[in-house]
Write a protein that holds these residues in place. Structure first.
Motif, PDB file in Angstrom:
ATOM      1  N   GLU A   1       0.863  -1.183   0.000  1.00 56.64           N
ATOM      2  CA  GLU A   1       0.000   0.000   0.000  1.00 56.64           C
ATOM      3  C   GLU A   1       0.903   1.239   0.000  1.00 56.64           C
ATOM      4  OE1 GLU A   1      -3.209  -0.216  -0.262  1.00 56.64           O
ATOM      5  OE2 GLU A   1      -3.875  -2.102   0.674  1.00 56.64           O
ATOM      6  N   ASN A   2       0.304   2.392  -0.147  1.00 55.85           N
ATOM      7  CA  ASN A   2       1.022   3.654  -0.013  1.00 55.85           C
ATOM      8  C   ASN A   2       0.858   4.133   1.423  1.00 55.85           C
ATOM      9  OD1 ASN A   2       1.350   3.482  -2.838  1.00 55.85           O
ATOM     10  ND2 ASN A   2      -0.500   4.700  -3.187  1.00 55.85           N
ATOM     11  N   TYR A   3       1.944   4.080   2.193  1.00 55.55           N
ATOM     12  CA  TYR A   3       1.804   4.199   3.635  1.00 55.55           C
ATOM     13  C   TYR A   3       2.214   5.554   4.199  1.00 55.55           C
ATOM     14  CZ  TYR A   3       0.867  -0.799   4.315  1.00 55.55           C
ATOM     15  OH  TYR A   3       0.296  -2.046   4.314  1.00 55.55           O
ATOM     16  N   VAL A   4       1.528   5.889   5.310  1.00 53.55           N
ATOM     17  CA  VAL A   4       1.946   6.934   6.245  1.00 53.55           C
ATOM     18  C   VAL A   4       2.364   6.230   7.530  1.00 53.55           C
ATOM     19  CG1 VAL A   4       1.222   8.935   7.611  1.00 53.55           C
ATOM     20  CG2 VAL A   4       0.332   8.618   5.297  1.00 53.55           C
ATOM     21  N   LEU A   5       3.477   6.657   8.113  1.00 54.21           N
ATOM     22  CA  LEU A   5       3.924   6.119   9.392  1.00 54.21           C
ATOM     23  C   LEU A   5       3.383   7.036  10.489  1.00 54.21           C
ATOM     24  CD1 LEU A   5       7.669   5.447   8.445  1.00 54.21           C
ATOM     25  CD2 LEU A   5       5.663   3.999   8.028  1.00 54.21           C
ATOM     26  N   PRO A   6       2.368   6.598  11.234  1.00 50.11           N
ATOM     27  CA  PRO A   6       1.733   7.518  12.193  1.00 50.11           C
ATOM     28  C   PRO A   6       2.193   7.303  13.635  1.00 50.11           C
ATOM     29  CG  PRO A   6       0.257   5.684  11.750  1.00 50.11           C
ATOM     30  CD  PRO A   6       1.569   5.381  11.049  1.00 50.11           C
ATOM     31  N   LEU A   7       2.709   8.345  14.227  1.00 48.76           N
ATOM     32  CA  LEU A   7       2.837   8.396  15.681  1.00 48.76           C
ATOM     33  C   LEU A   7       1.761   9.387  16.121  1.00 48.76           C
ATOM     34  CD1 LEU A   7       4.190   7.535  18.259  1.00 48.76           C
ATOM     35  CD2 LEU A   7       5.883   9.332  17.934  1.00 48.76           C
ATOM     36  N   SER A   8       0.535   8.872  16.241  1.00 48.10           N
ATOM     37  CA  SER A   8      -0.656   9.716  16.338  1.00 48.10           C
ATOM     38  C   SER A   8      -1.105   9.899  17.780  1.00 48.10           C
ATOM     39  CB  SER A   8      -1.791   9.082  15.535  1.00 48.10           C
ATOM     40  OG  SER A   8      -2.312   7.950  16.228  1.00 48.10           O
ATOM     41  N   HIS A   9      -2.190  10.642  17.922  1.00 50.38           N
ATOM     42  CA  HIS A   9      -2.783  10.872  19.239  1.00 50.38           C
ATOM     43  C   HIS A   9      -3.163   9.566  19.918  1.00 50.38           C
ATOM     44  CE1 HIS A   9      -6.222  10.519  16.521  1.00 50.38           C
ATOM     45  NE2 HIS A   9      -6.923  10.140  17.564  1.00 50.38           N
ATOM     46  N   ASP A  10      -3.558   8.556  19.142  1.00 52.49           N
ATOM     47  CA  ASP A  10      -3.966   7.281  19.729  1.00 52.49           C
ATOM     48  C   ASP A  10      -2.836   6.600  20.472  1.00 52.49           C
ATOM     49  OD1 ASP A  10      -6.672   7.171  19.070  1.00 52.49           O
ATOM     50  OD2 ASP A  10      -6.264   6.420  17.061  1.00 52.49           O
ATOM     51  N   GLU A  11      -1.581   6.960  20.156  1.00 51.12           N
ATOM     52  CA  GLU A  11      -0.430   6.296  20.767  1.00 51.12           C
ATOM     53  C   GLU A  11       0.042   6.976  22.042  1.00 51.12           C
ATOM     54  OE1 GLU A  11       0.163   3.542  19.530  1.00 51.12           O
ATOM     55  OE2 GLU A  11      -0.838   3.769  17.602  1.00 51.12           O
ATOM     56  N   VAL A  12      -0.563   8.107  22.417  1.00 47.39           N
ATOM     57  CA  VAL A  12      -0.049   8.870  23.558  1.00 47.39           C
ATOM     58  C   VAL A  12      -1.160   9.223  24.548  1.00 47.39           C
ATOM     59  CG1 VAL A  12       1.940   9.758  22.293  1.00 47.39           C
ATOM     60  CG2 VAL A  12      -0.204  11.041  22.255  1.00 47.39           C
ATOM     61  N   VAL A  13      -2.208   8.391  24.598  1.00 51.35           N
ATOM     62  CA  VAL A  13      -3.309   8.615  25.546  1.00 51.35           C
ATOM     63  C   VAL A  13      -3.686   7.284  26.194  1.00 51.35           C
ATOM     64  CG1 VAL A  13      -4.270  10.634  24.392  1.00 51.35           C
ATOM     65  CG2 VAL A  13      -4.996   8.342  23.670  1.00 51.35           C
ATOM     66  N   HIS A  14      -4.587   7.355  27.158  1.00 60.05           N
ATOM     67  CA  HIS A  14      -5.167   6.173  27.803  1.00 60.05           C
ATOM     68  C   HIS A  14      -4.090   5.255  28.387  1.00 60.05           C
ATOM     69  CE1 HIS A  14      -8.881   7.596  26.302  1.00 60.05           C
ATOM     70  NE2 HIS A  14      -8.785   7.136  25.080  1.00 60.05           N
ATOM     71  N   GLY A  15      -3.094   5.867  29.024  1.00 58.52           N
ATOM     72  CA  GLY A  15      -2.069   5.085  29.691  1.00 58.52           C
ATOM     73  C   GLY A  15      -0.956   4.589  28.793  1.00 58.52           C
ATOM     74  N   LYS A  16      -0.986   4.930  27.516  1.00 59.44           N
ATOM     75  CA  LYS A  16       0.072   4.472  26.607  1.00 59.44           C
ATOM     76  C   LYS A  16       1.352   5.288  26.748  1.00 59.44           C
ATOM     77  CE  LYS A  16      -3.183   2.797  23.114  1.00 59.44           C
ATOM     78  NZ  LYS A  16      -3.667   2.954  21.711  1.00 59.44           N
ATOM     79  N   GLN A  17       1.267   6.454  27.372  1.00 58.53           N
ATOM     80  CA  GLN A  17       2.397   7.344  27.632  1.00 58.53           C
ATOM     81  C   GLN A  17       2.870   8.052  26.348  1.00 58.53           C
ATOM     82  OE1 GLN A  17       4.981   4.279  29.547  1.00 58.53           O
ATOM     83  NE2 GLN A  17       4.846   5.608  31.350  1.00 58.53           N
ATOM     84  N   SER A  18       3.512   9.177  26.558  1.00 53.85           N
ATOM     85  CA  SER A  18       4.128   9.886  25.439  1.00 53.85           C
ATOM     86  C   SER A  18       5.322   9.088  24.935  1.00 53.85           C
ATOM     87  CB  SER A  18       4.576  11.276  25.868  1.00 53.85           C
ATOM     88  OG  SER A  18       5.655  11.181  26.790  1.00 53.85           O
ATOM     89  N   LEU A  19       5.839   9.468  23.770  1.00 56.87           N
ATOM     90  CA  LEU A  19       6.941   8.709  23.176  1.00 56.87           C
ATOM     91  C   LEU A  19       8.154   8.677  24.094  1.00 56.87           C
ATOM     92  CD1 LEU A  19       8.332   7.181  20.911  1.00 56.87           C
ATOM     93  CD2 LEU A  19       8.815   9.370  19.792  1.00 56.87           C
TER      94      LEU A  19
END
Length: 766
Positions: free
Chosen positions: A553-571
């Protein structure tokens, strides 16, 4: 009492009271004294339906109509003391027949131009009669709506200020095919719609009423009589403006007269296909980027910040109106209205325009997968079901307590396809990131056995959703050159970014998106970077596996809002070690991400290593960059890195020109698991390479041999995430590095490099 001619009257006073169609009428001083006769009594069924708001054709009863002996006038004006017809220099009072109905016959040869003078509490109000006007919606519009092919649906439905038959007012139209009757209720009538029943325009399911005197800024809803005997007061699905939540009324909005200044941007944004262009995205939740800023204030501050950081695009979390701010915009009730929390629709246009003039593209999160159950919005709009499927197994969205759209209904598809076009055409957005595509594609998505219904072929695919997405993408690309659509699709559905006419392995045509979020890459690499380096050797495939399918596929690599909420912590907080090591891991990961095939997306706050999770209530922790903050330099260093990553990325065609084809990439070593290291080459279309070496170990590796192409006589560092300016230990490879005639990694020549700890190094020919 019979209808009688009214005596001469003083000039009337115009009030902001029902029905808000007032006009001063000093010119209507009566000059004649002809009498009138009583009108024939209304048919009891008509009378009952009018008063109950269930009459499908109120214009056939109300207004002026030729009858034997003259013209009969009938008006419905609840709470009025008197209603007088003003015509041809005469003022003739109509007979009060009870329940707010007034009628009488004037001895006229034809229906004249006329106005009504309505008396409330002893005060006179001169108004135009809504029931003397022809429909203000054309037959061709109705035909397109019936076909589900009205690509500018927002111009046909909703509330539109206009001049109709020489009179200023607002045309109200709404699609409610199951309603027994619809009335316009607004703030001017104290939310009583009795005086404004709408007419049904045949089999289209559209109801229409032109209300003279109502203009921009009026608050309104539709009062709908449903077949189950209930009534419901609903916001306009097509409203182009709303009240500020938690208020829920729709707002009459005039057609925009905003003067765009982005002509150059719009003319050239599509010059280069997005798959062969630099594409680095800063994802923003507008309300919490700097809480309290309006669209116009964001236009200045956000534009300056993004331009300085070097991103090519911003992506806004949904801006369509949503009643609950805690949904971050993902539970939409006003699909055609930018949220009023931050300003007006033209204020939002100004934000987009300002970004464009600064050379920054604008992407918008778009949510056609579901909608909330609020009883004033779309849910069970005019009956038990309208926008949602009738089968509850398909209508209910189990994850979010919301309803899904009925993609098999042509009018619902039209509502959504036109909505995609609306944001692109009316607000000049450059792309739509379509939320939750996987939940649309699968009938069994998050549903247990027995709680979902298969398609006609017995499969789990939602064929109606497939057809909708194909239609939406094809229409957007046809009408809006330079716009890209992006799928948030978390499964291995074949052909998400394949053209719609190409058939994939599953037998379906491509969905037609331009790009797709690579959520597998995000999941795997974030799992890897969160591990202690001593364990990373056993999970090396998490770093490399994405290249197995990188060109599917033609991809975007996302480090999005979904990865830094709900206890997942910031990067930076996901990574192990002390504060120095966490920042180093953070920087090394970003260097790897920007060099990896695929476009980049970074959620706000990660560009300066905010340690706390994102909180939409608190906003970003800008104090970390304040001059008085002791560790300011640590965060400024990461921000400098992101700035340099973006600017060098833009200047390096090898990183984007062949992003979606295998010719743009070559492994040097994908399997140095024991060293926690990967090295690979990226290539521009002319063959110019860039070498990326990533050391995810906390030790310096001296004299590390890397095989390189023999065609490059020398290499120089283009970027080193361990540089002192980024907060690193400044382990560098200075000067020009000449390959040595010693083979490595299957190549005849190699470089001897010093690999900084927890760092990514880019090298270019030099």
């Amino acid at each position: 009492m019979d209808a009688t001619e009214a005596p001469d009257a003083a000039p009337v006073t115009t009030l902001r009271a029902p029905p808000a169609t007032a006009r001063t009428a000093t010119r209507h001083r009566p000059t004649a004294r002809e009498g009138a006769v009583p009108a024939a009594p209304l048919d009891e069924r008509d009378r009952g339906r009018l008063l109950a708001g269930t009459h499908h054709d109120p214009h056939a009863v109300l207004g002026a109509h030729p009858v034997p002996g003259g013209v009969a006038f009938t008006a419905l004006r609840p709470h009025a003391q008197a209603v007088t017809v003003l015509t041809e220099g005469r003022a003739v009072r109509l007979r009060d027949t009870g329940d707010g109905l007034f009628s009488g016959v004037l001895p006229l040869a034809a229906v004249p131009a006329y106005e009504l003078r309505v008396t409330y509490d002893g005060q006179d109000l001169t108004v135009e009669d809504p029931y003397r006007f022809l429909p203000a919606l054309g037959e061709f519009d109705l035909h397109l709506i019936g076909e589900g092919r009205h690509e500018r649906l927002w111009e046909a439905l909703g509330a539109h200020p206009m001049t109709h038959q020489g009179v200023a007012g607002t045309r109200f139209t709404v699609w409610a095919p199951n309603a027994l009757g619809v009335r316009v209720a607004c703030d001017h009538t104290y939310w009583d719609g009795t005086a404004h029943p709408m007419r049904s325009l045949g089999s289209s399911g559209v109801w229409e009423l032109f209300v003279p005197g109502v203009g921009e800024g009026t608050l309104y809803k539709f009062d709908i009589a449903r077949r189950d005997g209930t009534r419901t007061l609903r916001a306009d699905p097509m409203a182009r403006a709303t009240e500020v939540p938690p208020a829920t009324a729709s707002v009459v909005a005039a057609s925009s007269s905003y003067a765009w200044g982005d002509t150059e941007w719009m003319a050239h944004r599509g010059d280069r296909p997005v798959t062969r262009a630099p594409f680095s995205v800063y994802e923003v939740h507008l309300a919490s980027w700097r809480p309290g800023l309006t669209y116009r204030e964001l236009a200045e501050q956000l534009t300056d910040y993004v331009r300085g950081a070097g991103f090519t695009h911003v992506e806004f979390l949904p801006v369509a109106e949503h009643p609950f701010g805690g949904s971050w915009g993902y539970q939409v009730t006003g699909f055609y209205a930018p949220t009023a929390r931050l300003g007006t629709p033209d204020d939002f246009r100004h934000l987009v325009d300002t970004l464009h003039q600064a050379g920054i593209g604008v992407l918008l999160d778009w949510v056609p997968a579901h909608f909330p159950k609020d009883d004033w919005a779309l849910a069970a709009f005019d009956a038990e079901h309208l926008y949602e499927p009738q089968d509850p197994r398909r209508a209910e969205h189990p994850d979010w307590g919301t309803l899904t759209f009925d993609y098999g209904r042509r009018e619902v598809r039209n509502f959504l396809v036109a909505n995609a076009l609306y944001w692109c055409e009316e607000f000049h957005v450059d792309g739509l990131r379509v939320d939750a595509v996987a939940s649309m594609l699968y009938l069994d998505y998050s549903r247990d056995e027995g709680r979902w219904a298969p398609n006609a072929s017995g499969g789990r695919e939602n064929l109606d959703a497939v057809a909708f997405l194909q239609e939406m993408n094809a229409t957007v690309y046809r009408r809006c050159p330079g716009v890209v659509t992006i799928a948030e699709e978390s499964t291995a559905w074949d052909g998400v970014t394949r053209p719609t006419h190409h058939v994939g392995h599953g037998g379906f045509g491509g969905l037609g998106f331009g790009l797709k979020w690579n959520m597998g890459w995000s999941h795997d690499t974030l799992e890897y970077i969160a591990r202690d380096p001593v364990h990373r050797a056993y999970h090396h495939n998490e770093l490399t596996f994405a290249m197995v399918y990188a060109y599917s596929e033609n991809y975007v690599l996302p480090l999005s809002h979904d990865e830094v909420v709900h206890g997942k912590q910031s990067l930076v907080s996901k990574t192990p070690g002390d504060w120095w090591q966490r920042r180093a891991n953070h920087r090394a990961y970003l260097g790897f991400m920007w060099a990896h095939p695929g476009k980049q997306l970074l959620f706000m706050g990660q560009e300066f290593a905010q340690g706390a999770e994102w909180s939409p209530e608190e906003g970003l922790h800008w104090g970390l960059l304040d001059p008085s903050y002791p560790a300011r330099g640590d965060h400024e260093g990461v921000l400098r890195l992101v700035q340099d990553l973006n600017h060098r990325y833009r200047d390096t065609p090898a990183l984007w020109e062949q992003d979606t084809v295998p010719a743009g990439f070559s492994w040097i070593t994908p399997d140095a698991a024991g060293d926690n290291m990967v090295a690979f080459l990226r290539f521009a279309a002319d063959g110019t390479p860039l070498l990326a070496v990533c050391n995810f170990s906390p030790v310096v590796r001296h004299g590390y041999r890397i095989g390189v192409p023999e065609t490059v006589p020398a290499w120089v560092e283009a970027l080193n995430t361990d540089a002192a300016r980024y907060g690193g230990s400044n382990v560098r490879n200075p000067g020009r590095l000449a390959p040595e005639p010693e083979g490595a990694h299957g190549r005849p020549v190699s470089l001897r490099l010093t690999l900084p700890p927890l760092a990514t190094v880019w090298l270019r020919p030099g």
